[in-house]
Design a protein around this motif. Structure first.
Motif, PDB file in Angstrom:
ATOM      1  N   PRO A 509       0.810  -1.226   0.000  1.00 55.37           N
ATOM      2  CA  PRO A 509       0.000   0.000   0.000  1.00 55.37           C
ATOM      3  C   PRO A 509       0.840   1.272   0.000  1.00 55.37           C
ATOM      4  CG  PRO A 509       0.026  -0.950   2.182  1.00 55.37           C
ATOM      5  CD  PRO A 509       0.747  -1.924   1.300  1.00 55.37           C
ATOM      6  N   ALA A 510       1.786   1.338  -0.900  1.00 55.88           N
ATOM      7  CA  ALA A 510       2.633   2.527  -1.083  1.00 55.88           C
ATOM      8  C   ALA A 510       3.369   2.348  -2.397  1.00 55.88           C
ATOM      9  CB  ALA A 510       3.638   2.669   0.063  1.00 55.88           C
ATOM     10  N   GLY A 511       3.498   3.416  -3.156  1.00 56.77           N
ATOM     11  CA  GLY A 511       4.200   3.305  -4.422  1.00 56.77           C
ATOM     12  C   GLY A 511       3.228   3.096  -5.570  1.00 56.77           C
ATOM     13  N   ALA A 512       3.628   2.310  -6.556  1.00 52.26           N
ATOM     14  CA  ALA A 512       2.852   2.199  -7.791  1.00 52.26           C
ATOM     15  C   ALA A 512       2.016   0.932  -7.874  1.00 52.26           C
ATOM     16  CB  ALA A 512       3.796   2.252  -8.986  1.00 52.26           C
ATOM     17  N   THR A 513       1.869   0.171  -6.789  1.00 53.96           N
ATOM     18  CA  THR A 513       1.161  -1.101  -6.879  1.00 53.96           C
ATOM     19  C   THR A 513      -0.349  -0.942  -6.731  1.00 53.96           C
ATOM     20  OG1 THR A 513       1.445  -1.498  -4.520  1.00 53.96           O
ATOM     21  CG2 THR A 513       3.125  -2.387  -5.988  1.00 53.96           C
ATOM     22  N   TYR A 514      -0.854   0.311  -6.783  1.00 47.30           N
ATOM     23  CA  TYR A 514      -2.288   0.499  -6.655  1.00 47.30           C
ATOM     24  C   TYR A 514      -2.951   0.732  -8.017  1.00 47.30           C
ATOM     25  CZ  TYR A 514      -0.757   5.395  -6.748  1.00 47.30           C
ATOM     26  OH  TYR A 514      -0.163   6.585  -7.076  1.00 47.30           O
ATOM     27  N   SER A 515      -2.252   0.479  -9.121  1.00 47.47           N
ATOM     28  CA  SER A 515      -2.783   0.801 -10.448  1.00 47.47           C
ATOM     29  C   SER A 515      -3.319  -0.424 -11.178  1.00 47.47           C
ATOM     30  CB  SER A 515      -1.703   1.483 -11.290  1.00 47.47           C
ATOM     31  OG  SER A 515      -0.573   0.640 -11.421  1.00 47.47           O
ATOM     32  N   ASN A 516      -3.689  -1.465 -10.443  1.00 48.98           N
ATOM     33  CA  ASN A 516      -4.162  -2.699 -11.059  1.00 48.98           C
ATOM     34  C   ASN A 516      -5.684  -2.647 -11.204  1.00 48.98           C
ATOM     35  OD1 ASN A 516      -4.059  -5.269 -12.100  1.00 48.98           O
ATOM     36  ND2 ASN A 516      -4.086  -6.260 -10.099  1.00 48.98           N
ATOM     37  N   ASN A 517      -6.170  -2.082 -12.322  1.00 44.72           N
ATOM     38  CA  ASN A 517      -7.605  -1.916 -12.532  1.00 44.72           C
ATOM     39  C   ASN A 517      -8.294  -3.279 -12.659  1.00 44.72           C
ATOM     40  OD1 ASN A 517      -7.429   0.891 -12.531  1.00 44.72           O
ATOM     41  ND2 ASN A 517      -6.948   0.951 -14.706  1.00 44.72           N
ATOM     42  N   PHE A 518      -9.489  -3.376 -12.072  1.00 47.76           N
ATOM     43  CA  PHE A 518     -10.206  -4.644 -12.009  1.00 47.76           C
ATOM     44  C   PHE A 518     -11.694  -4.332 -12.156  1.00 47.76           C
ATOM     45  CE2 PHE A 518     -11.605  -8.408  -9.258  1.00 47.76           C
ATOM     46  CZ  PHE A 518     -11.329  -9.356 -10.236  1.00 47.76           C
ATOM     47  N   PHE A 519     -12.275  -4.603 -13.330  1.00 47.82           N
ATOM     48  CA  PHE A 519     -13.684  -4.308 -13.576  1.00 47.82           C
ATOM     49  C   PHE A 519     -14.545  -5.493 -13.146  1.00 47.82           C
ATOM     50  CE2 PHE A 519     -11.759  -1.106 -16.209  1.00 47.82           C
ATOM     51  CZ  PHE A 519     -12.649  -0.045 -16.129  1.00 47.82           C
ATOM     52  N   VAL A 520     -15.517  -5.202 -12.306  1.00 48.85           N
ATOM     53  CA  VAL A 520     -16.421  -6.241 -11.801  1.00 48.85           C
ATOM     54  C   VAL A 520     -17.842  -5.682 -11.769  1.00 48.85           C
ATOM     55  CG1 VAL A 520     -14.701  -7.458 -10.402  1.00 48.85           C
ATOM     56  CG2 VAL A 520     -15.950  -5.532  -9.417  1.00 48.85           C
ATOM     57  N   HIS A 521     -18.822  -6.594 -11.632  1.00 50.94           N
ATOM     58  CA  HIS A 521     -20.209  -6.170 -11.438  1.00 50.94           C
ATOM     59  C   HIS A 521     -20.901  -7.174 -10.521  1.00 50.94           C
ATOM     60  CE1 HIS A 521     -22.157  -9.294 -13.906  1.00 50.94           C
ATOM     61  NE2 HIS A 521     -21.123  -9.181 -14.730  1.00 50.94           N
ATOM     62  N   PRO A 522     -21.917  -6.757  -9.774  1.00 52.42           N
ATOM     63  CA  PRO A 522     -22.678  -7.701  -8.971  1.00 52.42           C
ATOM     64  C   PRO A 522     -23.350  -8.731  -9.873  1.00 52.42           C
ATOM     65  CG  PRO A 522     -23.134  -5.433  -8.311  1.00 52.42           C
ATOM     66  CD  PRO A 522     -22.379  -5.364  -9.592  1.00 52.42           C
ATOM     67  N   VAL A 523     -23.459  -9.941  -9.404  1.00 47.48           N
ATOM     68  CA  VAL A 523     -24.001 -11.021 -10.232  1.00 47.48           C
ATOM     69  C   VAL A 523     -25.430 -10.730 -10.674  1.00 47.48           C
ATOM     70  CG1 VAL A 523     -24.874 -12.392  -8.291  1.00 47.48           C
ATOM     71  CG2 VAL A 523     -24.188 -13.537 -10.412  1.00 47.48           C
ATOM     72  N   ASP A 524     -26.175  -9.978  -9.857  1.00 45.97           N
ATOM     73  CA  ASP A 524     -27.562  -9.675 -10.206  1.00 45.97           C
ATOM     74  C   ASP A 524     -27.725  -8.325 -10.898  1.00 45.97           C
ATOM     75  OD1 ASP A 524     -26.815  -8.213  -8.041  1.00 45.97           O
ATOM     76  OD2 ASP A 524     -28.624  -8.573  -6.844  1.00 45.97           O
ATOM     77  N   ALA A 525     -26.608  -7.681 -11.262  1.00 43.60           N
ATOM     78  CA  ALA A 525     -26.669  -6.389 -11.960  1.00 43.60           C
ATOM     79  C   ALA A 525     -25.579  -6.350 -13.031  1.00 43.60           C
ATOM     80  CB  ALA A 525     -26.497  -5.232 -10.973  1.00 43.60           C
ATOM     81  N   PRO A 526     -25.759  -7.084 -14.124  1.00 42.36           N
ATOM     82  CA  PRO A 526     -24.712  -7.199 -15.145  1.00 42.36           C
ATOM     83  C   PRO A 526     -24.347  -5.885 -15.816  1.00 42.36           C
ATOM     84  CG  PRO A 526     -26.785  -8.181 -15.878  1.00 42.36           C
ATOM     85  CD  PRO A 526     -26.944  -7.887 -14.437  1.00 42.36           C
ATOM     86  N   ALA A 527     -25.196  -4.887 -15.726  1.00 41.00           N
ATOM     87  CA  ALA A 527     -24.871  -3.591 -16.338  1.00 41.00           C
ATOM     88  C   ALA A 527     -24.073  -2.687 -15.403  1.00 41.00           C
ATOM     89  CB  ALA A 527     -26.162  -2.877 -16.756  1.00 41.00           C
ATOM     90  N   GLN A 528     -23.908  -3.098 -14.150  1.00 35.53           N
ATOM     91  CA  GLN A 528     -23.244  -2.236 -13.165  1.00 35.53           C
ATOM     92  C   GLN A 528     -21.736  -2.518 -13.109  1.00 35.53           C
ATOM     93  OE1 GLN A 528     -25.030  -2.352  -9.249  1.00 35.53           O
ATOM     94  NE2 GLN A 528     -23.559  -0.878  -8.387  1.00 35.53           N
ATOM     95  N   TRP A 529     -21.089  -2.422 -14.257  1.00 36.69           N
ATOM     96  CA  TRP A 529     -19.638  -2.610 -14.280  1.00 36.69           C
ATOM     97  C   TRP A 529     -18.975  -1.463 -13.531  1.00 36.69           C
ATOM     98  CZ3 TRP A 529     -17.064  -6.813 -15.699  1.00 36.69           C
ATOM     99  CH2 TRP A 529     -17.696  -7.746 -16.519  1.00 36.69           C
ATOM    100  N   THR A 530     -18.083  -1.803 -12.643  1.00 42.07           N
ATOM    101  CA  THR A 530     -17.447  -0.801 -11.779  1.00 42.07           C
ATOM    102  C   THR A 530     -15.950  -1.038 -11.739  1.00 42.07           C
ATOM    103  OG1 THR A 530     -19.422  -0.663 -10.393  1.00 42.07           O
ATOM    104  CG2 THR A 530     -17.366   0.167  -9.446  1.00 42.07           C
ATOM    105  N   LYS A 531     -15.208   0.055 -11.834  1.00 41.02           N
ATOM    106  CA  LYS A 531     -13.746  -0.038 -11.731  1.00 41.02           C
ATOM    107  C   LYS A 531     -13.363  -0.162 -10.266  1.00 41.02           C
ATOM    108  CE  LYS A 531      -9.660   2.878 -11.962  1.00 41.02           C
ATOM    109  NZ  LYS A 531      -9.603   3.127 -10.524  1.00 41.02           N
ATOM    110  N   THR A 532     -12.625  -1.218  -9.964  1.00 40.07           N
ATOM    111  CA  THR A 532     -12.028  -1.371  -8.639  1.00 40.07           C
ATOM    112  C   THR A 532     -10.541  -1.621  -8.836  1.00 40.07           C
ATOM    113  OG1 THR A 532     -12.243  -3.783  -8.493  1.00 40.07           O
ATOM    114  CG2 THR A 532     -14.155  -2.464  -7.838  1.00 40.07           C
ATOM    115  N   LEU A 533      -9.830  -1.759  -7.761  1.00 41.13           N
ATOM    116  CA  LEU A 533      -8.434  -2.181  -7.801  1.00 41.13           C
ATOM    117  C   LEU A 533      -8.347  -3.572  -7.195  1.00 41.13           C
ATOM    118  CD1 LEU A 533      -6.602   1.080  -6.716  1.00 41.13           C
ATOM    119  CD2 LEU A 533      -7.089   0.269  -9.011  1.00 41.13           C
TER     120      LEU A 533
END
Length: 801
Positions: A509-533
């Motif tokens: 949790p310091a430096g450049a290791t927080y740039s790993n984008n991970f797109f997910v959505h709730p199983v019951d909301a396939p249109a709710q794609w959200t960017k997480t890390l």
């Protein structure tokens, strides 16, 4: 005639020794500050401007607003270069670069790890003007497994630059690379900081057609006269044309539907010359500068020079009465106003150029310290950079002319009859001007004191804010050279009583290791794609860093299905609308992998405090190569020695390497710390120069009121009352400066603090402290002269001349 003017000017300056010394000191400090900051600003501005095609090179970047945050990436997809070259006639050439970090290189039986390596396309050295000392820039990187070294690296590895045909090997795959060229060392003012360039044809994904992966820094050269804005306006259509067909398979929806869901992402252009000062990407190739600091330091240099020039004007006009009879006699003897004006301007110019010589000397003395504080390698080379000398001469001439203009016209305007009768022109205008100039000097000084205080408090807040995890006594060990022996090493560490926890994860949790984008959505909301890390962690990660769970549990070896589980942070739970009931919910990623939520951790800062905490998803996935070790407080040096012996005992080819987590966090704010130190230094210098002027003005005021003081003492005035009389006027001026400076400083620092998502509130006592400091400085500066005048023998002051 000119010779006589200079002789007279020099003689007059020698006669005014105190004021001349004060003026030379103030101007020298002001000009030296301008030179230092000028070198700093020029160095920042000159980044990437040395290429033959600098004004035509652009970088293609990726970003936009998405649910869960914003994407700002300096690299793009593998086929982007090919696509823009095919679609845009304005593009003359396009080239790509992929950073390989710092792999270990083997030459004969020696290992090296200090050099940065990049995979580049074969036309890279035609797009960028990095000259080759050996080899042909057009053909050197066409073949796979070929490499170009910089001159320093070639000499380090082989002892000379005659290395064409020699070989080096990358340790992690033992692939031999044939040296086909030697490049001159890259200039320090390039955002490309690499020592070794390998052919792109050696990179596994070089020919990938995926528009859903990134990692390729892509540059294009535009034809002369091309419309930059028109090209950028066409990029959304290009992205939809090429990336759009791949969206349904990855996201279960079309690109148009993706945009309607709130994902406004796409390609953008960035001018090469804007990269250093106008970038805020999470994964840039080097630490960028900040145009705001250029403006801040430029304003400081200007104010410093103005304060020094104001000293000159103040002291010259204040000392007019001492030279009044000289002006009257010279006018009676035939000197015209024009001749007197020229005389006084020459005195000003002579004094300024003396100060300029001292300023150049001060600059040479201060450069090592300034370079240390700023992290630069600035030099003042008057021979190599011939344009600096005429620029300095122009600055000296301009300062001398501006600072000496008012005193010259003021002194030359005295009427000889009135002066010789002892009746000077009333100095109401001069008094008002001097008061205004003193107010301006202390306005600048107080403003800088307030700004320095705010910067210091924000840095203190950053360093002491609770981050949501325990950063103390955590070591980050690079262990990938151990390969299969890493688990043995981990078990050895756990057997040491000084070690509390050991975790395997590349995500710190310091430096450049927080740039790993991970797109997910709730199983019951396939249109709710959200960017997480995404953080790949093991079951020991959360206890090692002392991260607190707010609901559910940690990963555990007791649960066989935890490889299909996830732990999220509170922000992620809130983003998906799961506040209070996230446990048991399921997320789906782009690979249609279902992740069941088994735990929620309290929010912790895995980014800098410039950014708000974003959604985070932790998944159970062991990645060999990095260990986080939580040690007990105590003798860390002894523990490190034991670790090194255990590491070396497993016979790795590469040396033991480690860092401390708290040091990594502190390095995140290195630019702010340097800015605070430099700001404080220049604030101190500005206050000092203002005090020089105040000292001179107090000296003159005490001299001018000598007879008044004598009369007051004869009539029974006490020393304290006389000191109060002389000091009060100056304190009033400082108070007025405080009233004007406070709102300006408040506005400026509020703008600076806007860059921090987590910041302090500007407190009233910041202004009170600055005002008190200014008053105390003024009292100390003026008080000595006031006491000296107050205790003088009144008989001496009342004696007729």
């Amino acid at each position: 005639m000119i010779k006589n003017y200079f002789k007279t000017a020099l003689r007059n300056l020698l006669r005014q020794r105190v004021f001349a010394v004060i003026n030379v000191a103030g101007l020298a400090l002001g000009i030296a500050t301008c030179i230092l900051i000028g070198l700093f600003i020029f160095d920042e501005w000159s980044y990437d401007r040395f290429h033959e095609k600098s004004d035509r090179i652009v970088r293609i970047v990726f970003g936009g607003s998405v649910p869960g945050g914003e994407i700002k990436e300096a690299n793009v997809m593998p086929p982007t270069a090919q696509a823009i070259q095919a679609e845009f006639p304005a593009v003359e050439a396009a080239t790509r670069l992929v950073s390989a970090g710092r792999p270990f290189f083997q030459v004969a039986d020696q290992f090296f790890n200090e050099e940065e390596m990049a995979f580049v396309d074969s036309n890279f050295f035609q797009v960028f003007s990095f000259p080759l000392i050996q080899g042909n820039s057009k053909t050197a990187l066409i073949e796979p497994n070929t490499v170009i070294l910089t001159e320093t690296v070639a000499r380090k590895y082989f002892g000379s630059i005659d290395v064409i045909g020699r070989q080096i090997a990358v340790k992690d795959n033992n692939q031999p690379l044939k040296v086909t060229g030697v490049a001159a060392d890259l200039p320090h003012n390039s955002h490309l900081r690499f020592d070794i360039f390998t052919s792109m044809s050696s990179y596994p994904n070089a020919k990938s057609h995926s528009w859903l992966e990134s990692g390729f820094y892509t540059y294009a050269v535009l034809h002369p006269g091309s419309d930059y804005n028109a090209m950028e306006a066409k990029l959304p259509a290009l992205f939809e044309k090429y990336a759009g067909p791949q969206f349904p398979a990855a996201f279960g929806m079309t690109y148009t539907e993706h945009r309607k869901a709130g994902n406004d992402i796409g390609l953008h252009l960035q001018r090469l010359t804007d990269i250093h000062l106008h970038s805020d990407f999470t994964n840039d190739l080097s630490t960028p500068g900040d145009i705001r600091y250029v403006y801040i330091f430029g304003a400081i240099a200007l104010f410093m020079l103005l304060v020094a020039s104001i000293n000159f004007m103040n002291l010259a006009t204040a000392s007019a009465s001492r030279r009044a009879k000289e002006v009257g006699v010279r006018k009676v003897l035939g000197s015209g106003r024009k001749a007197l004006t020229i005389q006084f301007l020459l005195e000003s110019l002579l004094l300024t150029f003396i100060a300029l010589l001292f300023a150049i000397g001060l600059t040479y003395l201060a450069l090592p310290l300034f370079n240390h504080l700023s992290g630069k390698a600035l030099t003042l080379d008057l021979v190599a950079h011939w344009w600096i000398t005429p620029l300095l001469l122009f600055v000296g001439f301009a300062v001398g002319l501006v600072a000496g203009s008012y005193p010259a016209f003021f002194l030359s305007a005295f009427r000889p009859v009135a002066v010789l009768k002892g009746k000077l022109i009333p100095d109401n205008n001069g008094l008002g001007l001097r008061s205004g100039l003193v107010v301006f000097q202390f306005l600048v000084s107080i403003g800088l004191i307030i700004c320095t205080t705010v910067v210091y408090k924000q840095l203190h807040y950053i360093q002491h804010k609770k981050l949501g995890y325990d950063k103390e006594h955590v070591l980050v060990l690079r262990t990938w050279p151990l390969e299969k022996n890493e688990e043995i090493f981990r078990q050895q560490l756990l057997q040491d009583s000084r070690v509390l926890h050991v975790s395997n994860s590349p995500y710190v949790p310091a430096g450049a290791t927080y740039s790993n984008n991970f797109f997910v959505h709730p199983v019951d909301a396939p249109a709710q794609w959200t960017k997480t890390l995404r953080y790949d962690v093991d079951e020991h990660y959360i206890p090692t860093l002392g991260i607190e769970l707010s609901a559910g549990r940690n990963f555990s070896a007791d649960y066989g299905m935890d490889s299909l589980s996830a732990v999220i942070n509170e922000t992620a739970a809130a983003t998906f609308g799961w506040t209070g009931d996230a446990l048991g919910k399921t997320l789906v990623n782009g690979e249609n992998k279902h992740l069941r939520i088994v735990g929620v951790v309290k929010d912790f800062h895995f980014k800098s405090l410039h950014e708000r905490i974003s959604p985070l998803v932790m998944v159970l996935n062991k990645n060999f190569g990095n260990l986080l070790v939580k040690a007990k407080p105590g003798d860390v040096t002894s523990l490190l020695e034991t670790m090194k012996k255990q590491y070396d005992g497993l016979n790795p080819d590469l040396p033991f390497s480690y860092s401390f987590l708290d040091d990594r966090i502190n390095n995140t704010y290195l630019a702010e710390r340097k800015t605070g130190i430099i700001l404080g230094l220049f604030a101190g210098l500005t206050v000092f120069v203002a005090c020089l002027g105040l000292f001179g003005l107090a000296t003159f005021t005490a001299y001018q009121r000598t007879k008044e003081i004598g009369i007051r003492k004869v009539l029974g005035a006490t020393v304290a009352s006389i000191i109060r009389l002389l000091v009060t006027d100056f304190v009033k001026l400082v108070g007025l400066a405080m009233l004007i400076a406070s709102p300006i400083a408040w506005w400026a620092m509020n703008r600076w603090l806007e860059d921090f998502a987590y910041r302090i509130e500007i407190q009233w006592w910041f202004f009170g402290l600055a005002g008190l400091a200014a008053v105390m400085i003024a009292l100390i500066t003026v008080g000595g002269q006031a006491i000296r005048a107050a205790v003088a023998n009144p008989v001496e002051s009342l004696r007729d001349e």
